[in-house]
Design a protein around this motif. Structure first.
Motif, PDB file in Angstrom:
ATOM      1  N   LEU A  11      44.887  39.701  36.901  1.00  0.00           N
ATOM      2  CA  LEU A  11      43.570  38.381  38.065  1.00  0.00           C
ATOM      3  C   LEU A  11      42.726  39.503  39.253  1.00  0.00           C
ATOM      4  O   LEU A  11      42.999  40.429  39.692  1.00  0.00           O
ATOM      5  CB  LEU A  11      44.033  37.469  38.170  1.00  0.00           C
ATOM      6  CG  LEU A  11      43.195  36.963  38.970  1.00  0.00           C
ATOM      7  CD1 LEU A  11      42.132  36.158  38.396  1.00  0.00           C
ATOM      8  CD2 LEU A  11      44.009  35.219  39.932  1.00  0.00           C
ATOM      9  N   VAL A  12      41.622  39.265  38.942  1.00  0.00           N
ATOM     10  CA  VAL A  12      40.544  40.287  40.055  1.00  0.00           C
ATOM     11  C   VAL A  12      39.322  39.261  40.365  1.00  0.00           C
ATOM     12  O   VAL A  12      39.487  38.048  39.527  1.00  0.00           O
ATOM     13  CB  VAL A  12      40.223  41.100  39.259  1.00  0.00           C
ATOM     14  CG1 VAL A  12      39.409  41.120  38.634  1.00  0.00           C
ATOM     15  CG2 VAL A  12      39.451  42.466  40.688  1.00  0.00           C
ATOM     16  N   GLN A  13      39.167  39.500  41.240  1.00  0.00           N
ATOM     17  CA  GLN A  13      37.776  38.488  42.016  1.00  0.00           C
ATOM     18  C   GLN A  13      36.827  39.566  41.594  1.00  0.00           C
ATOM     19  O   GLN A  13      36.576  40.579  41.685  1.00  0.00           O
ATOM     20  CB  GLN A  13      37.538  38.320  43.708  1.00  0.00           C
ATOM     21  CG  GLN A  13      39.171  37.853  44.115  1.00  0.00           C
ATOM     22  CD  GLN A  13      38.687  37.338  45.989  1.00  0.00           C
ATOM     23  OE1 GLN A  13      38.066  38.967  46.464  1.00  0.00           O
ATOM     24  NE2 GLN A  13      39.572  36.766  46.620  1.00  0.00           N
ATOM     25  N   ALA A  14      35.852  37.958  41.747  1.00  0.00           N
ATOM     26  CA  ALA A  14      34.182  39.005  41.002  1.00  0.00           C
ATOM     27  C   ALA A  14      33.930  39.968  42.079  1.00  0.00           C
ATOM     28  O   ALA A  14      33.907  39.862  43.001  1.00  0.00           O
ATOM     29  CB  ALA A  14      32.751  37.793  41.443  1.00  0.00           C
ATOM     30  N   GLN A 114      45.177  39.517  29.193  1.00  0.00           N
ATOM     31  CA  GLN A 114      43.980  39.120  29.954  1.00  0.00           C
ATOM     32  C   GLN A 114      43.458  39.654  30.925  1.00  0.00           C
ATOM     33  O   GLN A 114      43.887  40.130  31.475  1.00  0.00           O
ATOM     34  CB  GLN A 114      45.268  37.787  30.015  1.00  0.00           C
ATOM     35  CG  GLN A 114      44.792  36.984  30.776  1.00  0.00           C
ATOM     36  CD  GLN A 114      43.008  35.762  29.521  1.00  0.00           C
ATOM     37  OE1 GLN A 114      43.141  35.928  28.697  1.00  0.00           O
ATOM     38  NE2 GLN A 114      42.008  36.460  30.591  1.00  0.00           N
ATOM     39  N   VAL A 115      42.196  39.062  30.943  1.00  0.00           N
ATOM     40  CA  VAL A 115      41.260  39.474  31.637  1.00  0.00           C
ATOM     41  C   VAL A 115      40.787  38.343  32.304  1.00  0.00           C
ATOM     42  O   VAL A 115      40.428  37.820  31.886  1.00  0.00           O
ATOM     43  CB  VAL A 115      40.542  40.801  31.999  1.00  0.00           C
ATOM     44  CG1 VAL A 115      39.606  40.796  33.425  1.00  0.00           C
ATOM     45  CG2 VAL A 115      41.804  42.219  31.219  1.00  0.00           C
ATOM     46  N   THR A 116      41.108  38.242  33.688  1.00  0.00           N
ATOM     47  CA  THR A 116      40.846  37.209  33.949  1.00  0.00           C
ATOM     48  C   THR A 116      39.551  37.677  35.728  1.00  0.00           C
ATOM     49  O   THR A 116      40.654  38.197  37.049  1.00  0.00           O
ATOM     50  CB  THR A 116      41.497  35.757  34.844  1.00  0.00           C
ATOM     51  OG1 THR A 116      42.163  35.642  33.143  1.00  0.00           O
ATOM     52  CG2 THR A 116      40.776  34.294  35.400  1.00  0.00           C
ATOM     53  N   VAL A 117      38.128  36.757  35.589  1.00  0.00           N
ATOM     54  CA  VAL A 117      37.754  37.258  37.018  1.00  0.00           C
ATOM     55  C   VAL A 117      37.222  35.575  37.494  1.00  0.00           C
ATOM     56  O   VAL A 117      36.823  35.081  36.790  1.00  0.00           O
ATOM     57  CB  VAL A 117      36.512  37.870  36.620  1.00  0.00           C
ATOM     58  CG1 VAL A 117      36.191  38.451  37.724  1.00  0.00           C
ATOM     59  CG2 VAL A 117      36.588  38.957  35.945  1.00  0.00           C
ATOM     60  N   SER A 118      38.165  35.973  39.198  1.00  0.00           N
ATOM     61  CA  SER A 118      37.306  34.367  39.572  1.00  0.00           C
ATOM     62  C   SER A 118      36.359  34.657  40.247  1.00  0.00           C
ATOM     63  O   SER A 118      36.042  36.038  40.520  1.00  0.00           O
ATOM     64  CB  SER A 118      38.215  34.700  40.623  1.00  0.00           C
ATOM     65  OG  SER A 118      38.757  35.047  41.328  1.00  0.00           O
ATOM     66  N   SER A 119      35.508  33.871  40.742  1.00  0.00           N
ATOM     67  CA  SER A 119      34.272  33.697  41.381  1.00  0.00           C
ATOM     68  C   SER A 119      34.621  33.351  42.931  1.00  0.00           C
ATOM     69  O   SER A 119      36.147  32.922  42.906  1.00  0.00           O
ATOM     70  CB  SER A 119      33.057  32.586  40.654  1.00  0.00           C
ATOM     71  OG  SER A 119      34.128  31.455  40.422  1.00  0.00           O
TER      72      SER A 119
END
Length: 119
Positions: A11-14, A114-119
């Motif tokens: 999980l990473v931020q935009a 899984q790669v998840t990019v949070s806004s």
């Protein structure tokens, strides 16, 4: 038989960065082209980037300038450096490769990361 094992998702931020790795293992094989694909929910799996044994690369248009594919042939490992990540980059990322084995040339997939990019 060749196994591909991905790592580095999360999980990473935009605007952030992640580096994916895919290590190939097995007996008596020569790895040829190696690729990264991704699949977002409800979408088809799409090619992100490819790299030949000699290091020539190709990218999907939306990844050019943000993603960099590279490989270490001595380690049978391919990498995907992802910078300036966007929420639309959220997906499962798969390693894909073809290898010459005693049985001939065969294509292999990793299990995905899984790669998840949070806004």
């Amino acid at each position: 038989q060749v196994q591909l094992v991905e790592s580095g998702g999360g999980l990473v931020q935009a605007g952030g960065s992640l580096r994916l790795s895919c290590a190939a293992s097995g007996n008596s094989f020569k790895m040829n082209d190696m690729d990264w694909y991704r699949q977002a929910p409800g979408n088809q799996r799409m090619l992100v980037a490819s790299i030949t044994f000699g290091g020539s690369t190709t990218y999907a248009d939306s990844m050019k300038g943000r993603f960099t594919i590279s490989r270490d042939n001595a380690k049978n490992t391919v990498y995907l450096q992802m910078n300036s990540l966007k929420p639309e980059d959220t997906a499962v990322y798969y390693c894909h490769a073809n290898a010459d084995t005693a049985s001939g040339t065969t294509y292999y997939w990793g299990q995905g990361t899984q790669v998840t990019v949070s806004s």
